[in-house]
Motif scaffolding. Structure first.
Motif, short mmCIF file in Angstrom:
data_model
loop_
_atom_site.label_atom_id
_atom_site.label_comp_id
_atom_site.label_asym_id
_atom_site.label_seq_id
_atom_site.Cartn_x
_atom_site.Cartn_y
_atom_site.Cartn_z
N PRO A 15 6.04 28.80 -54.07
CA PRO A 15 5.55 28.48 -52.73
C PRO A 15 6.45 29.06 -51.65
N THR A 16 5.85 29.58 -50.59
CA THR A 16 6.62 30.04 -49.44
C THR A 16 7.28 28.84 -48.78
N GLY A 17 8.55 28.97 -48.43
CA GLY A 17 9.25 27.84 -47.83
C GLY A 17 10.63 28.24 -47.36
N THR A 18 11.55 27.30 -47.38
CA THR A 18 12.94 27.56 -47.02
C THR A 18 13.80 27.07 -48.18
N TYR A 19 14.47 28.02 -48.87
CA TYR A 19 15.20 27.69 -50.09
C TYR A 19 16.64 28.20 -50.04
N PRO A 20 17.46 27.70 -49.14
CA PRO A 20 18.84 28.19 -49.07
C PRO A 20 19.64 27.90 -50.34
N ASP A 21 19.17 26.94 -51.15
CA ASP A 21 19.89 26.59 -52.38
C ASP A 21 19.39 27.36 -53.61
N ILE A 187 3.57 27.70 -46.67
CA ILE A 187 4.53 26.85 -45.98
C ILE A 187 3.82 25.77 -45.16
N PHE A 188 2.53 25.99 -44.87
CA PHE A 188 1.74 25.04 -44.08
C PHE A 188 0.78 24.21 -44.93
N ASP A 334 -3.05 34.94 -44.11
CA ASP A 334 -2.22 36.05 -43.63
C ASP A 334 -0.80 35.55 -43.36
N ALA A 335 0.01 36.33 -42.67
CA ALA A 335 1.39 35.93 -42.39
C ALA A 335 1.46 34.71 -41.47
N ILE A 336 0.47 34.56 -40.58
CA ILE A 336 0.44 33.43 -39.66
C ILE A 336 0.33 32.11 -40.43
N GLY A 337 -0.44 32.10 -41.49
CA GLY A 337 -0.64 30.89 -42.26
C GLY A 337 0.25 30.78 -43.48
N ARG A 338 0.85 31.88 -43.85
CA ARG A 338 1.62 31.93 -45.09
C ARG A 338 3.10 31.69 -44.87
N GLY A 339 3.59 32.15 -43.72
CA GLY A 339 5.02 32.32 -43.52
C GLY A 339 5.33 33.76 -43.89
N HIS A 340 6.13 34.44 -43.07
CA HIS A 340 6.37 35.87 -43.27
C HIS A 340 7.56 36.09 -44.18
N THR A 341 7.29 36.67 -45.35
CA THR A 341 8.33 36.95 -46.34
C THR A 341 8.61 38.44 -46.43
N GLY A 342 8.65 39.11 -45.28
CA GLY A 342 8.90 40.55 -45.27
C GLY A 342 7.77 41.28 -45.96
#
Length: 393
Positions: A15-21, A187-188, A334-342
């Protein structure tokens, strides 16, 4: 030329998200192993690895460039490895390279991975990368031009020429987020879909672009397993078959391309891809578009004649592109709904195309899908790669 001799047989995604760990390699392991299992093969059946080049991640890029993925995954049957960078069009070119390897009998099965972990990149480095990538360093960069600023100007011009209203433009975001809310890999996922009023009341980034009309950087990763159409048919498992493709190149920078060339390029490449697949626009069940910013969606819709000029905004506003609508559109948002992963947005789009054709899209599944049109685009929109995929050959 191999236009009808490629099939996606396995997909893997986090899943697209924030994974600093989570390390980048952790995500590579998970997505590649999942894709191999999904394909029903053994990891040693993989004979080549072609990787989407990570953006703004030089150490990882160097490690992949020098062949670490087959070693780390223990791919004992791997004969070759390479990395491909064409920005957001990288996945398309990885697939093309895979096609040629398969055609020439250099590899029977190819693994194509991607990973981006934006959250571990220092903010100054991210700012520097995105301030320069796709920007003319002589005529744009010194004046503080940004993607958001340039796209805002292009959006304003499109709205002026087409008569599209702010409400109609905001409805594109609503449509994309409706699909994203149903996608466990977004991410949403499960979050409230903003109303048109909420989109327009969010902070102004660069007029007429509001905060909710711009991209959110995120972490993510995915992988594809591909083989020849013949091999895919022999397995008897669900697959996505490539039926046709065409491309157009525009320019390296947004400020040096004309709206006319983009209109014509969209229309010509789309028609050529459909012709190669022996299909018409009416045969397409899903338009799986990767255009990054909202204005590209109505622009494309009008360019290829899916509606009359100036009427595309109403298609989004009236819900025709929403889940359950007559024109399923960008079913991961798209990137708007997905989160932009480059460059990973193009990878996620291919994964979704395969997922829909394999009947694995869950709540987003469009009934009786036989054909999906999808595109990718690299850099600042330097090109347009149109592909048509089918459930059967």
């Amino acid at each position: 030329m191999g236009e009808k001799n490629l099939a996606i047989i396995g997909i893997g995604e986090v899943p697209t998200g924030t994974y600093p760990d989570r390390s980048q390699w952790d995500i590579i392991y998970e997505t590649c192993i999942t894709a191999v299992k999904d394909a029903g093969i053994h990891k040693n059946d993989v004979e080549a690895v072609i990787t989407v080049a990570p953006q703004a991640q030089p150490q990882l890029t160097a490690e992949i460039s020098f062949g670490m993925i087959p070693e780390e995954l223990g791919l004992k049957g791997c004969k070759d490895v390479c990395i491909c960078n064409a920005g957001g069009a990288s996945t398309s070119n990885c697939l093309r390279l895979a096609e040629r390897m398969i055609e020439s009998n250099q590899a029977k099965i190819v693994l194509i991975p991607h990973v981006t972990v934006h959250s571990t990149i220092p903010v100054p480095e991210l700012i520097s990368f995105f301030a320069k990538a796709g920007i003319d360093l002589q005529w744009e960069y010194p004046y503080g031009t940004t993607y958001n600023g340039i796209i805002a100007m292009m959006t304003r011009r499109y709205m002026h020429d087409s008569g599209t209203t702010e409400e109609e433009m905001a409805s594109v975001v609503v449509s994309l987020r409706k699909w994203a809310a149903l996608d466990p890999n977004s991410i949403f996922y499960g979050k409230e879909v903003p109303s048109i009023e909420k989109v327009l009341s969010s902070g102004m980034v660069s007029s007429p672009l509001h905060k909710r009309e711009c991209n959110v950087l995120a972490d993510g990763g995915a992988a594809l397993v591909v083989t020849s159409a013949e091999t895919a048919k022999q397995t008897g498992c669900p697959a996505a078959f490539k039926l046709g493709e065409s491309t157009r190149y525009f320019s390296a920078f947004t400020t040096t391309r004309s709206a006319k060339s983009v209109h014509h390029g969209f229309a010509q490449a789309t028609q050529e891809a459909l012709d190669a697949a022996d299909l018409t626009k009416e045969d397409i069940d899903i338009w799986n578009m990767y255009l990054a910013y909202p204005f590209g969606h109505p622009l494309f819709m009008e360019s290829i004649g899916l509606c009359e000029p100036g009427q595309a905004g109403k298609m989004f506003l009236e819900g025709h592109t929403w889940p359950g609508g007559k024109l399923p559109w960008a079913t991961i948002g798209d990137a708007i709904g997905r989160g932009h992963t480059g460059s990973g947005v193009s990878m996620a789009t291919y994964v979704e195309t395969a997922r829909q054709l394999m009947g694995k899209a869950g709540a987003r599944q469009v009934p009786d899908v036989k054909h999906v049109f999808q595109n990718t685009s690299g850099g600042s929109g330097m090109n347009f790669i149109a592909t048509v995929w089918g459930r059967n050959m």
